[in-house]
Design a protein around this motif. Structure first.
Motif, PDB file in Angstrom:
ATOM      1  N   ALA A   1       0.852  -1.192   0.000  1.00 48.67           N
ATOM      2  CA  ALA A   1       0.000   0.000   0.000  1.00 48.67           C
ATOM      3  C   ALA A   1       0.885   1.239   0.000  1.00 48.67           C
ATOM      4  O   ALA A   1       1.850   1.335   0.763  1.00 48.67           O
ATOM      5  CB  ALA A   1      -0.910  -0.005   1.219  1.00 48.67           C
ATOM      6  N   GLY A   2       0.595   2.170  -0.890  1.00 47.74           N
ATOM      7  CA  GLY A   2       1.366   3.409  -0.991  1.00 47.74           C
ATOM      8  C   GLY A   2       2.476   3.372  -2.021  1.00 47.74           C
ATOM      9  O   GLY A   2       3.014   4.424  -2.380  1.00 47.74           O
ATOM     10  N   ASP A   3       2.832   2.189  -2.513  1.00 51.81           N
ATOM     11  CA  ASP A   3       3.896   2.092  -3.524  1.00 51.81           C
ATOM     12  C   ASP A   3       3.451   2.732  -4.842  1.00 51.81           C
ATOM     13  O   ASP A   3       2.320   2.538  -5.290  1.00 51.81           O
ATOM     14  CB  ASP A   3       4.246   0.632  -3.819  1.00 51.81           C
ATOM     15  CG  ASP A   3       5.105  -0.008  -2.748  1.00 51.81           C
ATOM     16  OD1 ASP A   3       5.531   0.701  -1.810  1.00 51.81           O
ATOM     17  OD2 ASP A   3       5.346  -1.232  -2.855  1.00 51.81           O
ATOM     18  N   LEU A   4       4.361   3.458  -5.469  1.00 49.94           N
ATOM     19  CA  LEU A   4       4.115   4.041  -6.788  1.00 49.94           C
ATOM     20  C   LEU A   4       4.432   2.986  -7.848  1.00 49.94           C
ATOM     21  O   LEU A   4       5.514   2.401  -7.845  1.00 49.94           O
ATOM     22  CB  LEU A   4       4.985   5.277  -6.981  1.00 49.94           C
ATOM     23  CG  LEU A   4       4.605   6.215  -8.107  1.00 49.94           C
ATOM     24  CD1 LEU A   4       3.207   6.815  -7.886  1.00 49.94           C
ATOM     25  CD2 LEU A   4       5.625   7.325  -8.235  1.00 49.94           C
ATOM     26  N   ILE A   5       3.490   2.740  -8.740  1.00 48.83           N
ATOM     27  CA  ILE A   5       3.677   1.762  -9.819  1.00 48.83           C
ATOM     28  C   ILE A   5       4.299   2.452 -11.023  1.00 48.83           C
ATOM     29  O   ILE A   5       5.221   1.931 -11.635  1.00 48.83           O
ATOM     30  CB  ILE A   5       2.347   1.074 -10.159  1.00 48.83           C
ATOM     31  CG1 ILE A   5       1.842   0.310  -8.920  1.00 48.83           C
ATOM     32  CG2 ILE A   5       2.492   0.150 -11.372  1.00 48.83           C
ATOM     33  CD1 ILE A   5       0.427  -0.209  -9.023  1.00 48.83           C
ATOM     34  N   PHE A   6       3.788   3.628 -11.370  1.00 51.68           N
ATOM     35  CA  PHE A   6       4.449   4.478 -12.356  1.00 51.68           C
ATOM     36  C   PHE A   6       4.054   5.926 -12.121  1.00 51.68           C
ATOM     37  O   PHE A   6       3.092   6.214 -11.428  1.00 51.68           O
ATOM     38  CB  PHE A   6       4.190   4.038 -13.809  1.00 51.68           C
ATOM     39  CG  PHE A   6       2.753   4.011 -14.267  1.00 51.68           C
ATOM     40  CD1 PHE A   6       2.045   5.183 -14.526  1.00 51.68           C
ATOM     41  CD2 PHE A   6       2.118   2.805 -14.493  1.00 51.68           C
ATOM     42  CE1 PHE A   6       0.745   5.156 -14.982  1.00 51.68           C
ATOM     43  CE2 PHE A   6       0.809   2.760 -14.946  1.00 51.68           C
ATOM     44  CZ  PHE A   6       0.118   3.939 -15.187  1.00 51.68           C
ATOM     45  N   ARG A   7       4.855   6.823 -12.703  1.00 52.01           N
ATOM     46  CA  ARG A   7       4.691   8.262 -12.511  1.00 52.01           C
ATOM     47  C   ARG A   7       4.449   8.937 -13.864  1.00 52.01           C
ATOM     48  O   ARG A   7       5.012   8.540 -14.881  1.00 52.01           O
ATOM     49  CB  ARG A   7       5.961   8.816 -11.873  1.00 52.01           C
ATOM     50  CG  ARG A   7       5.957  10.296 -11.568  1.00 52.01           C
ATOM     51  CD  ARG A   7       7.297  10.764 -11.000  1.00 52.01           C
ATOM     52  NE  ARG A   7       7.917   9.877 -10.043  1.00 52.01           N
ATOM     53  CZ  ARG A   7       7.641   9.846  -8.729  1.00 52.01           C
ATOM     54  NH1 ARG A   7       6.752  10.662  -8.237  1.00 52.01           N
ATOM     55  NH2 ARG A   7       8.267   9.016  -7.936  1.00 52.01           N
ATOM     56  N   SER A   8       3.649   9.965 -13.857  1.00 54.41           N
ATOM     57  CA  SER A   8       3.370  10.749 -15.057  1.00 54.41           C
ATOM     58  C   SER A   8       4.674  11.249 -15.674  1.00 54.41           C
ATOM     59  O   SER A   8       5.575  11.687 -14.961  1.00 54.41           O
ATOM     60  CB  SER A   8       2.478  11.947 -14.683  1.00 54.41           C
ATOM     61  OG  SER A   8       2.192  12.712 -15.812  1.00 54.41           O
ATOM     62  N   GLY A   9       4.778  11.140 -16.994  1.00 56.03           N
ATOM     63  CA  GLY A   9       5.970  11.594 -17.702  1.00 56.03           C
ATOM     64  C   GLY A   9       6.967  10.490 -17.992  1.00 56.03           C
ATOM     65  O   GLY A   9       7.811  10.644 -18.869  1.00 56.03           O
ATOM     66  N   GLU A  10       6.879   9.378 -17.269  1.00 58.56           N
ATOM     67  CA  GLU A  10       7.786   8.261 -17.515  1.00 58.56           C
ATOM     68  C   GLU A  10       7.460   7.596 -18.849  1.00 58.56           C
ATOM     69  O   GLU A  10       6.333   7.669 -19.333  1.00 58.56           O
ATOM     70  CB  GLU A  10       7.664   7.203 -16.411  1.00 58.56           C
ATOM     71  CG  GLU A  10       8.174   7.625 -15.073  1.00 58.56           C
ATOM     72  CD  GLU A  10       7.983   6.552 -14.003  1.00 58.56           C
ATOM     73  OE1 GLU A  10       8.598   6.717 -12.950  1.00 58.56           O
ATOM     74  OE2 GLU A  10       7.226   5.587 -14.212  1.00 58.56           O
ATOM     75  N   THR A  11       8.455   6.929 -19.412  1.00 59.20           N
ATOM     76  CA  THR A  11       8.223   6.106 -20.590  1.00 59.20           C
ATOM     77  C   THR A  11       7.566   4.812 -20.125  1.00 59.20           C
ATOM     78  O   THR A  11       8.004   4.221 -19.139  1.00 59.20           O
ATOM     79  CB  THR A  11       9.546   5.792 -21.306  1.00 59.20           C
ATOM     80  OG1 THR A  11      10.134   7.029 -21.717  1.00 59.20           O
ATOM     81  CG2 THR A  11       9.330   4.907 -22.520  1.00 59.20           C
TER      82      THR A  11
ATOM     83  N   ALA B   1       0.158   5.956 -11.119  1.00 63.81           N
ATOM     84  CA  ALA B   1      -0.522   4.761 -10.631  1.00 63.81           C
ATOM     85  C   ALA B   1       0.102   4.400  -9.291  1.00 63.81           C
ATOM     86  O   ALA B   1       1.325   4.271  -9.182  1.00 63.81           O
ATOM     87  CB  ALA B   1      -0.375   3.608 -11.611  1.00 63.81           C
ATOM     88  N   LYS B   2      -0.758   4.260  -8.283  1.00 69.60           N
ATOM     89  CA  LYS B   2      -0.279   3.979  -6.928  1.00 69.60           C
ATOM     90  C   LYS B   2      -1.122   2.870  -6.311  1.00 69.60           C
ATOM     91  O   LYS B   2      -2.349   2.855  -6.461  1.00 69.60           O
ATOM     92  CB  LYS B   2      -0.385   5.246  -6.078  1.00 69.60           C
ATOM     93  CG  LYS B   2       0.072   5.085  -4.650  1.00 69.60           C
ATOM     94  CD  LYS B   2       0.048   6.395  -3.907  1.00 69.60           C
ATOM     95  CE  LYS B   2      -1.361   6.853  -3.665  1.00 69.60           C
ATOM     96  NZ  LYS B   2      -1.467   8.056  -2.840  1.00 69.60           N
TER      97      LYS B   2
END
Length: 126
Positions: free
Chosen positions: A21-31, A78-79
């Motif tokens: 819980a709370g882990d970032l799966i991906f961030r905006s701007g990433e490939t 995505a989190k």
């Protein structure tokens, strides 16, 4: 059968990731080189600095947009909201699934259309 069922059928060992819980799966701007299917737990997608968001539960798929746009960028975050098990499908397997199982593409389009309708309903009265 839905898009996640097709992803499961094409999955091989090592393509399931676990997030706390709370882990970032991906961030905006990433490939983005893969899409995801939620096997267990809840994933929150958010855009525009958290101004818009949606919850994805077991059975939902997300992240395919980065596989079909020319720049392959993520447009949101995505989190994991709860502990999650997430199935990963890379672009090569995605293209194979679309080519070999046209129903996969139709299921994916149906899923995206449903999500867009829900988001539009949320913002209708703003």
């Amino acid at each position: 059968m839905n898009a996640l069922d097709t992803m499961r059928a094409l999955a091989s060992q090592g393509e399931v990731l676990n997030f706390a819980a709370g882990d970032l799966i991906f961030r905006s701007g990433e490939t983005g080189a893969c899409m995801f299917g939620v096997l267990e737990g809840t994933v929150e997608l958010s855009w525009n600095g958290e101004a818009a968001h949606e919850q994805n539960q077991a059975g939902d798929v997300f992240g395919a947009g980065a596989l079909v746009t020319s720049e392959h960028r993520r447009y949101g975050n995505a989190k994991a909201v709860s502990p999650c098990r997430v199935l990963v499908m890379n672009r090569e397997k995605f293209l194979f699934a679309v080519q070999e199982s046209p129903m996969f593409a139709i299921e994916l389009l149906g899923s995206i259309d449903q999500r867009l309708r829900q988001l539009k309903d949320c913002t209708k009265n703003l």
